[in-house]
Design a protein around this motif. Sequence first.
Motif, PDB file in Angstrom:
ATOM      1  N   ASP A 118      89.251  47.448  39.158  1.00  0.00           N
ATOM      2  CA  ASP A 118      89.250  46.186  38.417  1.00  0.00           C
ATOM      3  C   ASP A 118      88.561  45.085  39.217  1.00  0.00           C
ATOM      4  N   THR A 119      88.823  45.041  40.509  1.00  0.00           N
ATOM      5  CA  THR A 119      88.198  44.011  41.345  1.00  0.00           C
ATOM      6  C   THR A 119      86.683  44.198  41.380  1.00  0.00           C
ATOM      7  N   ALA A 120      86.237  45.448  41.467  1.00  0.00           N
ATOM      8  CA  ALA A 120      84.797  45.713  41.419  1.00  0.00           C
ATOM      9  C   ALA A 120      84.215  45.265  40.087  1.00  0.00           C
ATOM     10  N   LEU A 121      84.934  45.537  39.006  1.00  0.00           N
ATOM     11  CA  LEU A 121      84.434  45.185  37.673  1.00  0.00           C
ATOM     12  C   LEU A 121      84.468  43.687  37.421  1.00  0.00           C
ATOM     13  N   GLN A 122      85.314  42.971  38.141  1.00  0.00           N
ATOM     14  CA  GLN A 122      85.273  41.512  38.029  1.00  0.00           C
ATOM     15  C   GLN A 122      83.953  40.961  38.548  1.00  0.00           C
ATOM     16  N   LEU A 123      83.339  41.695  39.460  1.00  0.00           N
ATOM     17  CA  LEU A 123      82.068  41.253  40.032  1.00  0.00           C
ATOM     18  C   LEU A 123      80.861  41.793  39.265  1.00  0.00           C
ATOM     19  N   LYS A 124      80.997  43.009  38.716  1.00  0.00           N
ATOM     20  CA  LYS A 124      79.881  43.598  37.976  1.00  0.00           C
ATOM     21  C   LYS A 124      80.448  44.592  36.970  1.00  0.00           C
ATOM     22  N   ARG A 175      86.020  42.790  52.830  1.00  0.00           N
ATOM     23  CA  ARG A 175      86.269  41.456  53.390  1.00  0.00           C
ATOM     24  C   ARG A 175      84.983  40.757  53.813  1.00  0.00           C
ATOM     25  N   PHE A 176      84.059  41.496  54.399  1.00  0.00           N
ATOM     26  CA  PHE A 176      82.910  40.853  55.040  1.00  0.00           C
ATOM     27  C   PHE A 176      81.607  40.908  54.244  1.00  0.00           C
ATOM     28  N   LEU A 177      81.458  41.867  53.347  1.00  0.00           N
ATOM     29  CA  LEU A 177      80.189  42.003  52.633  1.00  0.00           C
ATOM     30  C   LEU A 177      79.920  40.814  51.710  1.00  0.00           C
ATOM     31  N   SER A 178      78.656  40.553  51.473  1.00  0.00           N
ATOM     32  CA  SER A 178      78.258  39.517  50.526  1.00  0.00           C
ATOM     33  C   SER A 178      78.443  40.002  49.097  1.00  0.00           C
ATOM     34  N   VAL A 179      78.700  39.069  48.211  1.00  0.00           N
ATOM     35  CA  VAL A 179      78.817  39.415  46.796  1.00  0.00           C
ATOM     36  C   VAL A 179      77.475  39.866  46.253  1.00  0.00           C
ATOM     37  N   GLN A 180      76.430  39.165  46.603  1.00  0.00           N
ATOM     38  CA  GLN A 180      75.081  39.502  46.156  1.00  0.00           C
ATOM     39  C   GLN A 180      74.237  39.952  47.339  1.00  0.00           C
ATOM     40  N   GLN A 181      73.508  41.042  47.134  1.00  0.00           N
ATOM     41  CA  GLN A 181      72.556  41.508  48.131  1.00  0.00           C
ATOM     42  C   GLN A 181      71.146  41.389  47.558  1.00  0.00           C
ATOM     43  N   VAL A 182      70.150  41.443  48.432  1.00  0.00           N
ATOM     44  CA  VAL A 182      68.780  41.321  47.963  1.00  0.00           C
ATOM     45  C   VAL A 182      68.363  42.539  47.145  1.00  0.00           C
ATOM     46  N   HIS A 183      69.094  43.644  47.296  1.00  0.00           N
ATOM     47  CA  HIS A 183      68.741  44.882  46.594  1.00  0.00           C
ATOM     48  C   HIS A 183      69.953  45.812  46.627  1.00  0.00           C
ATOM     49  N   VAL A 184      70.061  46.687  45.611  1.00  0.00           N
ATOM     50  CA  VAL A 184      71.195  47.626  45.580  1.00  0.00           C
ATOM     51  C   VAL A 184      71.061  48.718  46.632  1.00  0.00           C
ATOM     52  N   MET A 185      69.979  48.742  47.389  1.00  0.00           N
ATOM     53  CA  MET A 185      69.910  49.640  48.534  1.00  0.00           C
ATOM     54  C   MET A 185      70.870  49.186  49.633  1.00  0.00           C
ATOM     55  N   SER A 236      77.053  46.048  48.453  1.00  0.00           N
ATOM     56  CA  SER A 236      77.614  44.734  48.159  1.00  0.00           C
ATOM     57  C   SER A 236      79.129  44.795  48.187  1.00  0.00           C
ATOM     58  N   LYS A 237      79.754  43.650  47.988  1.00  0.00           N
ATOM     59  CA  LYS A 237      81.208  43.602  47.936  1.00  0.00           C
ATOM     60  C   LYS A 237      81.737  44.478  46.801  1.00  0.00           C
ATOM     61  N   ALA A 238      81.065  44.458  45.641  1.00  0.00           N
ATOM     62  CA  ALA A 238      81.500  45.286  44.517  1.00  0.00           C
ATOM     63  C   ALA A 238      81.426  46.764  44.865  1.00  0.00           C
ATOM     64  N   ALA A 239      80.393  47.171  45.596  1.00  0.00           N
ATOM     65  CA  ALA A 239      80.260  48.571  46.003  1.00  0.00           C
ATOM     66  C   ALA A 239      81.412  48.968  46.925  1.00  0.00           C
ATOM     67  N   PRO A 242      66.396  53.938  34.271  1.00  0.00           N
ATOM     68  CA  PRO A 242      65.560  53.156  35.190  1.00  0.00           C
ATOM     69  C   PRO A 242      66.039  53.282  36.620  1.00  0.00           C
ATOM     70  N   GLU A 243      65.116  53.227  37.546  1.00  0.00           N
ATOM     71  CA  GLU A 243      65.493  53.219  38.948  1.00  0.00           C
ATOM     72  C   GLU A 243      66.225  51.923  39.263  1.00  0.00           C
ATOM     73  N   TYR A 244      67.316  52.015  40.020  1.00  0.00           N
ATOM     74  CA  TYR A 244      68.143  50.853  40.365  1.00  0.00           C
ATOM     75  C   TYR A 244      68.656  50.158  39.095  1.00  0.00           C
ATOM     76  N   GLY A 245      69.164  50.932  38.144  1.00  0.00           N
ATOM     77  CA  GLY A 245      69.627  50.395  36.874  1.00  0.00           C
ATOM     78  C   GLY A 245      70.833  49.484  37.015  1.00  0.00           C
ATOM     79  N   MET A 246      71.186  48.841  35.912  1.00  0.00           N
ATOM     80  CA  MET A 246      72.196  47.780  35.943  1.00  0.00           C
ATOM     81  C   MET A 246      73.593  48.280  36.310  1.00  0.00           C
ATOM     82  N   GLU A 247      73.885  49.549  36.128  1.00  0.00           N
ATOM     83  CA  GLU A 247      75.216  50.046  36.453  1.00  0.00           C
ATOM     84  C   GLU A 247      75.365  50.458  37.918  1.00  0.00           C
ATOM     85  N   VAL A 248      74.261  50.557  38.634  1.00  0.00           N
ATOM     86  CA  VAL A 248      74.310  51.003  40.030  1.00  0.00           C
ATOM     87  C   VAL A 248      74.900  49.910  40.912  1.00  0.00           C
TER      88      VAL A 248
END
Length: 454
Positions: free
Chosen positions: A243-249, A204-214, A217-220, A267-273
Motif C-alpha cells: 500500500d505504501t508503494a502504491l501511495q507513491l506510484k 528511509r533514505f532513498l529519494s521518492v523520484q529518481q532520474v530513471h527507473v534504472m 526509488s523509495k517506491a521500489a 514499452p521499455e521502462y513502462g509506467m508500471e516498472v
Amino acid sequence: MKKMKNNSYRLMLWLMVSIGTLGCKKYLDAKPNKQLATISSLTELQALLDDHTRLNYQTVYAAEAASDDFYLTDQALNGLSLEGDRRIYNWQKGNQFEGTVNGWYYSYLGIYYGNAVLESLPEIERTSSNAIQWDNIKGQGHYYKGSNLLNAAMVWALAYEPVTASQTLGLPLRAAVDFNVPSTRASLEATYQQILNDLKNACRFLSVQQVHVMRPSKAAAYAMVSRAYLMMNKYAEAALYADTALQLKSELMDYNNINATATNPFPEYGMEVLHHISIANPAILNQSNATIVDELYNSYAADDLRKKIFFTKLNNRNVFRGNYSGQSSLFFGPAVDEMYLTRAEGYARTNRLPQALADLNALMLKRWDKTKTYVPYHSSDQTTVIAWILAERRKELLMRGLRWGDVKRLNNLGYGIKLERRYNSSGVVLEAMGSGFAMSIPETVIDLTGMPQN
C-alpha cells in the motif's frame, strides 16, 4: 544513460581488483586495495551504483528455471549447453551452477557493491547542500544489499517458517568488503532480518523520484519489503508496504492500448516498472525452448487481453513474450501490478475482503477487452477470494522469477503443491516440502569456505 555508464566504467578497475571478478577463488579471497583508486565524491559513488551491466542486467534466474509455468521438450532439454540448467530444471541436487560467474556470483556481487558504497560514504561529509544526494546514495547501497539477498534466499534457502527459522540454515551475510572475513551460513531468521533491515533502510533514505527507473526509488524499496514479507507469509506487513508503494506510484497500464501484434508489446521502462531489473534470456527460458504449460495458457479467459499480449505461437507452441523489459530479456524487478496483487492477498488473508476484491477488479479492468463485458469478482467467502487472487497472480506475474517463491511459501501453509515435469520423458516430481526447493550452493563456494551444503 550513456553518461552514467561512462562515469561508472572508470571506477570498475578499483572494484574489479577489489572483488576479483576473474574467478571464484579470487572473488572470495581478494584483498581490497583502496590505494589503487580513491572514491572521494558522491558523484563517483553514484557512478559506481550506475554500473547497470552488473546491477540491472544480471541476476539469478534459477528460480524461474525451476518453476512449473513452462516446459522443455526432450530435444530442447538435451540441446542446452549448460548441464547445470538441466539439473535445475529437473530439480537434481549438485552441480547446478557451473563456472564461477553464475547466479550466486551475481547475487553477492550486488551485495558487494552495496557494502563498498556504504563503507565509502562516511568518508564524505554529509552537509546541508549534499544531504539529499548523500541519503539517496546510502539508500541505494542498502537496496542492492537487501534485494540481492532476497533473490538469493528464494533460490538457496527453504521457505521461511517462523517456528523453525532460527534453526534452519540461511545464507552468508556479508557485512563488509573485506574478503578475509570467512563466509559462514547464518540462520534463515537472521537472513530475513538482514534483508528487512537493509530494505527498510533503503525505504528511509532513498529519494521518492529518481532520474530513471534504472535507479531504485523509495517506491521500489517499499515494494521489495512487501515482497520479502509475502515470502515470509506475513500478510498484514506485506499489504502495508504494498500500500505504501502504491501511495507513491499506482497507475496501471490499460492493455487495450497495447499493440498485441508487436514482437515486444510493452514499452521499455513502462509506467508500471518501479525498478528495472532484467536478464538476457538464458537458453532454458528463451522462446526457442520454453513452452508455456497448457493448463496455465488455457486458464486465461478469451476476453482477457493477456492471452493475446503475453503469448505468441512459435512452431505451434505457446511461448511467452510479455516482458516488462520491453525487450526479449526477462523482467525481474518490482512493478505496480505485483503490488496490487500483493496488497489484495494481504487484505484477503486478513479478512478485508471488499478491499481485496477492489484491488483485484481494478487490475482486471485494465487487462480486459473493453469491447466486452467484464463481470467483477464478487464473493464473501475468504477461501474463494484468496484462490482467485492466487490464480490471477500466477497469470499476471509469470516469467518474473516469483512463481518458485510463491510455491514454497504456499506449501508452508499446507497447499501441497508438488511440481511435475510431465511434458518430457524425465517425468520427475518435486514433492511439496521437498529439500529440492533449496538449491545446491555452487560447489566451488563450498570447497573454498567449508560452509555446509544444502
